[in-house]
Motif scaffolding. Structure first.
Motif, mmCIF file in Angstrom:
data_model
loop_
_atom_site.group_PDB
_atom_site.id
_atom_site.type_symbol
_atom_site.label_atom_id
_atom_site.label_comp_id
_atom_site.label_asym_id
_atom_site.label_seq_id
_atom_site.Cartn_x
_atom_site.Cartn_y
_atom_site.Cartn_z
ATOM 1 N N ASP A 70 0.859 -1.199 0.000
ATOM 2 C CA ASP A 70 0.000 0.000 0.000
ATOM 3 C C ASP A 70 0.890 1.242 0.000
ATOM 4 O O ASP A 70 1.530 1.570 0.998
ATOM 5 N N ASP A 78 -0.409 4.216 -0.855
ATOM 6 C CA ASP A 78 -1.325 5.345 -0.806
ATOM 7 C C ASP A 78 -1.736 5.694 0.624
ATOM 8 O O ASP A 78 -1.844 6.874 0.971
ATOM 9 N N HIS A 79 -1.970 4.668 1.434
ATOM 10 C CA HIS A 79 -2.363 4.843 2.842
ATOM 11 C C HIS A 79 -3.572 5.770 2.989
ATOM 12 O O HIS A 79 -3.540 6.738 3.745
ATOM 13 N N THR A 80 -4.616 5.489 2.243
ATOM 14 C CA THR A 80 -5.852 6.279 2.355
ATOM 15 C C THR A 80 -6.983 5.331 2.719
ATOM 16 O O THR A 80 -6.784 4.103 2.763
ATOM 17 N N SER A 140 -7.588 2.863 -0.124
ATOM 18 C CA SER A 140 -6.604 1.773 -0.250
ATOM 19 C C SER A 140 -6.775 0.755 0.882
ATOM 20 O O SER A 140 -6.635 -0.439 0.683
ATOM 21 N N ARG A 141 -7.133 1.275 2.073
ATOM 22 C CA ARG A 141 -7.356 0.332 3.186
ATOM 23 C C ARG A 141 -8.621 -0.494 2.953
ATOM 24 O O ARG A 141 -8.670 -1.674 3.270
ATOM 25 N N SER A 169 -7.748 -3.199 0.604
ATOM 26 C CA SER A 169 -6.984 -4.241 1.284
ATOM 27 C C SER A 169 -7.923 -5.147 2.080
ATOM 28 O O SER A 169 -7.776 -6.377 2.089
ATOM 29 N N SER A 197 0.522 -7.661 4.441
ATOM 30 C CA SER A 197 0.896 -6.269 4.147
ATOM 31 C C SER A 197 2.409 -6.118 4.101
ATOM 32 O O SER A 197 3.120 -6.680 4.954
ATOM 33 N N ASP A 208 5.636 -3.137 3.397
ATOM 34 C CA ASP A 208 5.943 -1.703 3.329
ATOM 35 C C ASP A 208 6.614 -1.341 2.012
ATOM 36 O O ASP A 208 6.541 -0.197 1.573
#
Lengths: 395, 381
Positions: free
Chosen positions: B49, B51-53, B56-57, B60, B73, B75
């Motif tokens: 991920d 984007d970390h928005t 995106s979550r 996931s 997950s 990094d």
């Protein structure tokens, strides 16, 4: 001083014993019809048969029956575009749904598309009709491949109808987001079964040939066949003579597998992504590991026929646990453990890494190290038990 | 008749005293273990991920909820790629930077997904779930866009999906790998065991032996009857009781399966009689037949379709009893067809039994004729 001289002479004497055992066995092997049969004639015949099975390589134009109850412009466009795709070859079922279902059940077709009455009219009226794509998931490869073009086709048709439908609702069509999933199939982009299934089958078959040949060759030293062979293992220094006796077959079967892999690569225009030298090393260790399995089977059975019978057991088990039919990660834990005991699993992983995958360079080394455990364990067992087996086996 | 019963009893006693058949049962037991899970679920797939928005979550979470996928997950991409190379993962999904922002702007996005395609089965299953998950996310977002533009929820749904294609998996719902592999494996293990043991026995009854050593027909039939009895029990154990214990799908009745097993075993016995006339020695039986079982698995048209095989391979496949038995078992046990509907396969098995039996007998008589007229100097075995 004399003891020190003797110690200095031991490696040379062992080397001479190894060479003697190697040469004697190699001369005998060259004259043996059985060794020729197991060493190249029968393996190459079966290689041709397996190559014939997977000649097509990829699954394309899988037969799919169509029952079009609508006969509209939209339904015909659906059928035409799906037929134009590479995975399905559409056959109109003139006899309707029952004929199409018969064809599906009998394996004549792997999919069945049913387009209902008023498919187009319902779509334009906003009644969201469904086209049903039934596929045979028992014949999974063919069934699954026949459906591959359907989702893309549906998305395309949906997109083309949206402005017309929005206009019918009296609203203007806003810009919609679209996501294209770029699914990149790594390591075997074309989905070619030759590079995976046929390659695995050839490697698996080689293991069987090596095990059976090892049992046969060792049985010639036992009373059951001793009259027909020189007695290499009767002399002193069993361990080094055993290695010398089996070494010609390690070379023979390693060469055989490399020739088969060469044909597979050359005939199909494949590219070896990794190192050919690592492939050669893994092959040699794999052959030695298979010889170790043959040696242990020979030691713990009363005669060669019992050992051959146990090889039959290995066929289904090695095939199931190698990860070719079902991936090892998808097996229950006890099955994963058995999978790791099988030399075939490590050989296939190492060879696939070199042949198809961008695996780290250490992968070849790990595969060789894991495979080297089998001959080491078998050597220890043979030092303890082989002489006894050779002396007491039935004449 | 008396001789027939005597031979039958003696053969049965011999076979039960040497329980090689137990080996066969053990093989099937061990080979069934990987299929205890029946379907492939929760294959590990990396999600990187970037984007970390919330979008995106959400993606996931949706991916993790898909039946075939278990999200891990990561990094960074290099770590995921390394684990993919080491077979710890089946795929890597990258959620790019500005994923949510571009979606909300209504832009077109290309999302890269890398799947390990060395095993097409696992790869195919993952591909289906990933595509379905992205479509679900996209529909949710676009529905919100349409509703902001004045469309009702119903109208938005019609705009997004004016027509639908439903994929329906038949005969093997949920794609059980046991259903795909085991019928073929069991049939071939049965054929392998019977072919080896029967061909070994038939070698002692082959043509070309001196007249004084020849056995009467009742001896041959007595031995066949004993083989048939033992292997019929084994076959029913593996086709009926074994799937029942494991809970594998099984739609055929006991009697329907018996109606198939009998012609299958007859065809294998006749095939072994024919082979016994061709192979030179007992050892040659092992040195030849041990290796054919695995190619026959692929020849059967079960894991690889016959439509993709050349004609000469199909002729070869069709000459082997297991090809027809596997097709019939699959049709009866998985596709729910009655015995009558699979009758053509049973007829072919009977025809193979008759053909191989006749060919074997003709070679036997020819050998005996040559022996009696001094043209065959010594028996081969």
């Amino acid at each position: 001083m004399a003891i020190a001289d003797r110690r200095r002479g031991t490696p040379q004497r062992n080397f001479a014993r190894f060479i003697h055992a190697f040469n004697t066995e190699a001369r005998m092997a060259a004259r043996s019809w059985t060794v020729h049969w197991l060493g190249w004639i029968w393996p190459l015949i079966l290689f041709v048969v397996i190559s014939g099975i997977y000649q097509a390589g990829t699954l394309q134009d899988m037969p799919v029956a169509v029952v079009d109850q609508d006969h509209s412009t939209l339904s015909r466009q659906y059928v035409r575009q799906l037929d134009a795709g590479s995975h399905a070859s559409l056959v109109t079922a003139e006899g309707g749904l029952s004929e199409a279902l018969d064809g599906l059940q009998q394996g004549d077709q792997y999919g069945l598309i049913y387009l209902p009455h008023d498919f187009e009219a319902d779509a334009l009226a906003g009644r969201q009709p469904s086209a049903a794509f039934y596929y045979n998931s028992l014949f999974y490869a063919a069934g699954f491949y026949s459906t591959l073009d359907a989702s893309g086709l549906t998305a395309g048709l949906q997109q083309s109808m949206r402005p017309q439908l929005a206009a019918g609702m009296g609203l203007s069509m806003p810009g919609l987001a679209s996501i294209s999933v770029a699914f990149e199939s790594l390591y075997n982009a074309s989905g070619n079964y030759i590079y995976y299934q046929q390659f695995a089958a050839v490697v698996h078959l080689l293991q069987l040939f090596v095990i059976v040949a090892t049992i046969h060759v060792l049985a010639r030293e036992a009373p059951e066949l001793r009259a027909s062979s020189p007695h290499i293992l009767r002399a002193k220094a069993l361990g080094v003579r055993l290695v010398g006796k089996l070494a010609p077959y390690t070379l023979l079967f390693s060469t055989l597998l490399m020739i088969e892999v060469f044909f597979l690569v050359w005939l199909n225009g494949a590219v070896i992504k990794g190192s050919v030298l690592w492939m050669l090393a893994i092959t040699a260790f794999y052959v030695a590991a298979s010889q170790a399995v043959g040696l242990v089977l020979f030691i713990f059975t009363a005669n060669r026929f019992s050992a051959y019978s146990l090889v039959g057991m290995l066929i289904g088990i090695a095939q199931t646990y190698s990860g070719v039919l079902i991936p090892a990660l998808a097996m229950p834990l006890p099955a994963q453990l058995i999978s790791h005991i099988e030399p075939l699993t490590h050989a296939l992983s190492g060879l696939f890494d070199q042949f198809l995958r961008d695996a780290p360079g250490t992968s070849g080394l790990y595969a060789c190290l894991k495979l080297s455990l089998y001959p080491l364990i078998a050597y220890v067992i043979a030092k303890q038990r082989l002489r006894k087996r050779l002396d007491f086996s039935p004449a | 008749m008396l001789n027939f019963w005597k031979v039958l009893q003696l053969s049965l006693k011999n076979m039960l005293a040497k329980p090689l058949w137990l080996l066969l049962v053990a093989t099937v037991c061990i080979a069934s273990l990987p299929y205890l899970g029946r379907t492939i679920d929760n294959l590990p797939v990396a999600v990187v991920d970037m984007d970390h928005t919330s979008a995106s979550r959400q993606l996931s979470r949706l991916l993790d909820a898909a039946p075939k996928i278990a999200v891990r997950s990561y990094d960074n991409l290099p770590d995921a790629k390394r684990d993919l190379a080491w077979r710890e993962l089946f795929g890597v999904i990258i959620i790019p930077v500005d994923f949510e922002k571009r979606l909300l702007r209504g832009e077109s996005l290309v999302v890269p997904v890398f799947g390990d395609a060395t095993n097409r089965m696992a790869n195919g299953q993952i591909q289906q779930d990933i595509t379905a998950t992205y479509n679900q996310l996209l529909n949710d977002l676009n529905r919100a866009v349409l509703m902001r533009e004045g469309f009702s929820e119903r109208q938005a749904d019609v705009i997004l999906r004016p027509l639908i294609t439903r994929l329906v998996d038949l005969y093997n719902p949920g794609t059980s790998f046991a259903a795909i592999v085991l019928p073929g494996l069991v049939t071939l293990v049965l054929q392998h065991g019977l072919l080896l043991s029967s061909t070994r026995i038939n070698l002692n009854l082959r043509g070309g032996t001196p007249r004084s050593l020849r056995q009467p027909l009742s001896t041959r039939l007595g031995r066949y009857a004993a083989q048939l009895l033992v292997w019929m029990v084994l076959a029913m154990l593996l086709y009926v009781i074994w799937p029942h214990i494991f809970g594998f799908r099984q739609t055929a009745s006991f009697w329907a399966l018996l109606g198939l097993v009998l012609p299958f075993l007859l065809a294998v016995l006749a095939f072994s009689e024919f082979l016994a006339e061709l192979l030179p020695s007992e050892e040659a039986v092992y040195l030849t037949l041990t290796f054919v079982t695995m190619p026959l698995f692929y020849l059967a048209g079960y894991t690889w379709p016959p439509q993709a095989m050349p004609q000469w391979v199909l002729w070869l496949a069709n000459a082997i009893p297991s090809t027809w038995a596997i097709r019939a078992v699959a049709e009866m046990n998985q596709m729910n067809l009655p015995l009558l509907e699979t009758g053509r396969h049973v007829l072919v098995l009977l025809a193979l039994a008759a053909g191989y039996g006749l060919a074997g007998t003709l070679i036997y008589q020819w050998r005996n004729y040559r022996r009696d007229h001094g043209k065959e100097p010594t028996p081969l075995a």
